[in-house]
Design a protein around this motif. Sequence first.
Motif, PDB file in Angstrom:
ATOM      1  N   VAL A   1       4.743 -14.932 -10.553  1.00 14.94           N
ATOM      2  CA  VAL A   1       3.562 -14.115 -10.279  1.00 14.94           C
ATOM      3  C   VAL A   1       3.596 -13.606  -8.839  1.00 14.94           C
ATOM      4  O   VAL A   1       3.363 -12.422  -8.573  1.00 14.94           O
ATOM      5  CB  VAL A   1       2.286 -14.941 -10.569  1.00 14.94           C
ATOM      6  CG1 VAL A   1       1.071 -14.333  -9.936  1.00 14.94           C
ATOM      7  CG2 VAL A   1       2.102 -15.098 -12.064  1.00 14.94           C
ATOM      8  N   ASN A   2       3.894 -14.494  -7.878  1.00 15.80           N
ATOM      9  CA  ASN A   2       3.969 -14.073  -6.473  1.00 15.80           C
ATOM     10  C   ASN A   2       5.116 -13.108  -6.238  1.00 15.80           C
ATOM     11  O   ASN A   2       4.986 -12.140  -5.487  1.00 15.80           O
ATOM     12  CB  ASN A   2       4.097 -15.290  -5.557  1.00 15.80           C
ATOM     13  CG  ASN A   2       2.821 -16.091  -5.481  1.00 15.80           C
ATOM     14  OD1 ASN A   2       1.734 -15.535  -5.625  1.00 15.80           O
ATOM     15  ND2 ASN A   2       2.942 -17.382  -5.286  1.00 15.80           N
ATOM     16  N   GLY A   3       6.254 -13.342  -6.882  1.00 16.67           N
ATOM     17  CA  GLY A   3       7.406 -12.455  -6.727  1.00 16.67           C
ATOM     18  C   GLY A   3       7.123 -11.057  -7.250  1.00 16.67           C
ATOM     19  O   GLY A   3       7.460 -10.064  -6.602  1.00 16.67           O
ATOM     20  N   LEU A   4       6.485 -10.964  -8.411  1.00 24.04           N
ATOM     21  CA  LEU A   4       6.138  -9.652  -8.960  1.00 24.04           C
ATOM     22  C   LEU A   4       5.212  -8.904  -8.014  1.00 24.04           C
ATOM     23  O   LEU A   4       5.407  -7.716  -7.755  1.00 24.04           O
ATOM     24  CB  LEU A   4       5.485  -9.773 -10.333  1.00 24.04           C
ATOM     25  CG  LEU A   4       4.942  -8.451 -10.873  1.00 24.04           C
ATOM     26  CD1 LEU A   4       6.081  -7.514 -11.244  1.00 24.04           C
ATOM     27  CD2 LEU A   4       4.015  -8.669 -12.034  1.00 24.04           C
ATOM     28  N   ALA A   5       4.211  -9.597  -7.475  1.00 25.60           N
ATOM     29  CA  ALA A   5       3.266  -8.950  -6.569  1.00 25.60           C
ATOM     30  C   ALA A   5       3.967  -8.438  -5.307  1.00 25.60           C
ATOM     31  O   ALA A   5       3.699  -7.330  -4.843  1.00 25.60           O
ATOM     32  CB  ALA A   5       2.137  -9.906  -6.201  1.00 25.60           C
ATOM     33  N   ARG A   6       4.897  -9.212  -4.766  1.00 28.65           N
ATOM     34  CA  ARG A   6       5.620  -8.775  -3.564  1.00 28.65           C
ATOM     35  C   ARG A   6       6.478  -7.547  -3.837  1.00 28.65           C
ATOM     36  O   ARG A   6       6.467  -6.575  -3.077  1.00 28.65           O
ATOM     37  CB  ARG A   6       6.514  -9.898  -3.040  1.00 28.65           C
ATOM     38  CG  ARG A   6       5.778 -10.992  -2.357  1.00 28.65           C
ATOM     39  CD  ARG A   6       6.743 -12.012  -1.828  1.00 28.65           C
ATOM     40  NE  ARG A   6       6.021 -13.197  -1.377  1.00 28.65           N
ATOM     41  CZ  ARG A   6       6.595 -14.214  -0.770  1.00 28.65           C
ATOM     42  NH1 ARG A   6       7.899 -14.203  -0.563  1.00 28.65           N
ATOM     43  NH2 ARG A   6       5.894 -15.242  -0.388  1.00 28.65           N
ATOM     44  N   VAL A   7       7.248  -7.615  -4.917  1.00 29.23           N
ATOM     45  CA  VAL A   7       8.125  -6.488  -5.252  1.00 29.23           C
ATOM     46  C   VAL A   7       7.289  -5.244  -5.536  1.00 29.23           C
ATOM     47  O   VAL A   7       7.622  -4.138  -5.098  1.00 29.23           O
ATOM     48  CB  VAL A   7       9.045  -6.843  -6.442  1.00 29.23           C
ATOM     49  CG1 VAL A   7       9.772  -5.629  -6.960  1.00 29.23           C
ATOM     50  CG2 VAL A   7      10.030  -7.924  -6.030  1.00 29.23           C
ATOM     51  N   ALA A   8       6.183  -5.415  -6.261  1.00 26.08           N
ATOM     52  CA  ALA A   8       5.301  -4.281  -6.556  1.00 26.08           C
ATOM     53  C   ALA A   8       4.728  -3.696  -5.268  1.00 26.08           C
ATOM     54  O   ALA A   8       4.658  -2.475  -5.110  1.00 26.08           O
ATOM     55  CB  ALA A   8       4.172  -4.716  -7.488  1.00 26.08           C
ATOM     56  N   SER A   9       4.339  -4.546  -4.320  1.00 29.72           N
ATOM     57  CA  SER A   9       3.794  -4.061  -3.047  1.00 29.72           C
ATOM     58  C   SER A   9       4.834  -3.257  -2.272  1.00 29.72           C
ATOM     59  O   SER A   9       4.522  -2.212  -1.702  1.00 29.72           O
ATOM     60  CB  SER A   9       3.292  -5.234  -2.199  1.00 29.72           C
ATOM     61  OG  SER A   9       2.174  -5.827  -2.803  1.00 29.72           O
ATOM     62  N   TYR A  10       6.075  -3.741  -2.244  1.00 31.33           N
ATOM     63  CA  TYR A  10       7.142  -2.992  -1.573  1.00 31.33           C
ATOM     64  C   TYR A  10       7.337  -1.630  -2.229  1.00 31.33           C
ATOM     65  O   TYR A  10       7.463  -0.616  -1.556  1.00 31.33           O
ATOM     66  CB  TYR A  10       8.472  -3.766  -1.597  1.00 31.33           C
ATOM     67  CG  TYR A  10       8.487  -5.015  -0.762  1.00 31.33           C
ATOM     68  CD1 TYR A  10       7.752  -5.120   0.421  1.00 31.33           C
ATOM     69  CD2 TYR A  10       9.226  -6.116  -1.148  1.00 31.33           C
ATOM     70  CE1 TYR A  10       7.776  -6.272   1.188  1.00 31.33           C
ATOM     71  CE2 TYR A  10       9.256  -7.277  -0.391  1.00 31.33           C
ATOM     72  CZ  TYR A  10       8.528  -7.348   0.773  1.00 31.33           C
ATOM     73  OH  TYR A  10       8.551  -8.487   1.530  1.00 31.33           O
ATOM     74  N   ALA A  11       7.359  -1.614  -3.553  1.00 31.28           N
ATOM     75  CA  ALA A  11       7.557  -0.352  -4.283  1.00 31.28           C
ATOM     76  C   ALA A  11       6.384   0.600  -4.055  1.00 31.28           C
ATOM     77  O   ALA A  11       6.583   1.808  -3.889  1.00 31.28           O
ATOM     78  CB  ALA A  11       7.730  -0.623  -5.774  1.00 31.28           C
ATOM     79  N   LEU A  12       5.177   0.084  -4.026  1.00 28.62           N
ATOM     80  CA  LEU A  12       3.999   0.927  -3.781  1.00 28.62           C
ATOM     81  C   LEU A  12       4.040   1.530  -2.383  1.00 28.62           C
ATOM     82  O   LEU A  12       3.678   2.686  -2.185  1.00 28.62           O
ATOM     83  CB  LEU A  12       2.717   0.116  -3.976  1.00 28.62           C
ATOM     84  CG  LEU A  12       2.412  -0.263  -5.425  1.00 28.62           C
ATOM     85  CD1 LEU A  12       1.340  -1.339  -5.473  1.00 28.62           C
ATOM     86  CD2 LEU A  12       2.006   0.957  -6.226  1.00 28.62           C
ATOM     87  N   ARG A  13       4.495   0.754  -1.406  1.00 22.51           N
ATOM     88  CA  ARG A  13       4.626   1.278  -0.037  1.00 22.51           C
ATOM     89  C   ARG A  13       5.616   2.422   0.038  1.00 22.51           C
ATOM     90  O   ARG A  13       5.487   3.317   0.856  1.00 22.51           O
ATOM     91  CB  ARG A  13       5.094   0.176   0.910  1.00 22.51           C
ATOM     92  CG  ARG A  13       3.967  -0.579   1.519  1.00 22.51           C
ATOM     93  CD  ARG A  13       4.500  -1.449   2.631  1.00 22.51           C
ATOM     94  NE  ARG A  13       4.100  -2.811   2.333  1.00 22.51           N
ATOM     95  CZ  ARG A  13       4.659  -3.887   2.825  1.00 22.51           C
ATOM     96  NH1 ARG A  13       5.682  -3.788   3.639  1.00 22.51           N
ATOM     97  NH2 ARG A  13       4.215  -5.064   2.507  1.00 22.51           N
ATOM     98  N   GLU A  14       6.617   2.373  -0.821  1.00 24.62           N
ATOM     99  CA  GLU A  14       7.647   3.408  -0.828  1.00 24.62           C
ATOM    100  C   GLU A  14       7.301   4.588  -1.720  1.00 24.62           C
ATOM    101  O   GLU A  14       8.099   5.489  -1.889  1.00 24.62           O
ATOM    102  CB  GLU A  14       8.992   2.807  -1.235  1.00 24.62           C
ATOM    103  CG  GLU A  14       9.534   1.810  -0.231  1.00 24.62           C
ATOM    104  CD  GLU A  14       9.728   2.414   1.151  1.00 24.62           C
ATOM    105  OE1 GLU A  14      10.283   3.521   1.259  1.00 24.62           O
ATOM    106  OE2 GLU A  14       9.305   1.772   2.133  1.00 24.62           O
ATOM    107  N   GLY A  15       6.091   4.571  -2.322  1.00 31.61           N
ATOM    108  CA  GLY A  15       5.638   5.740  -3.056  1.00 31.61           C
ATOM    109  C   GLY A  15       5.607   5.625  -4.566  1.00 31.61           C
ATOM    110  O   GLY A  15       5.322   6.608  -5.247  1.00 31.61           O
TER     111      GLY A  15
END
Length: 185
Positions: free
Chosen positions: A104-118
């Motif tokens: 759950v924490n890993g998905l949230a981190r990866v999603a946050s990185y992807a959202l920052r990149e657009g």
Amino acid sequence: MSKSTRCQARVDEYWQGCGFLSPVQNDKRCKAGEVQTAPGPSHQLGQKKENAMTSRSKKMVGYTIEMPCPCGHIYVTVNFKENGGVGEILSKLGKSGGCASAIVNGLARVASYALREGMDVQYLEKAVIGISCHRNPAWDNGEMVTSCLDAIGRAVREAKSLHEEYHVQTHEVGQAANLLASSAA
């Protein structure tokens, strides 16, 4: 040049960032010392981009949604950028530790990185809503929540809805205030 030497040359080139490797080896034989490559992206693998990661905004407005899931309760915080788009997702499974909590924490981190990149958040929703696990589903207001990842997708969708509703109400109040001010003048 033997097949193993040719393969090693391809691996060396990959790690040196000389070119983007084709996942399928061409039938043509390479000349000695030559490696086959396919055209790569504008920035080659192994080479650092100028701005490797967009920095996180200093201030964000967000919503924390408690959502039932097969593992118990999950708390998902969805933070919004100044332009209104989703900028960050944080998650915490009700119980600490364990594999599910790490996922759950890993998905949230990866999603946050992807959202920052657009990345558009709808792709995250589409990818995780409906994923099921081996446990019995949980229920949230008559909707079946089939996994922790499904709960994250649903919480993001709910937070977006709350954020849009808040902005519509704020916009209507602002318009009413402007009308009152113009009629008083």
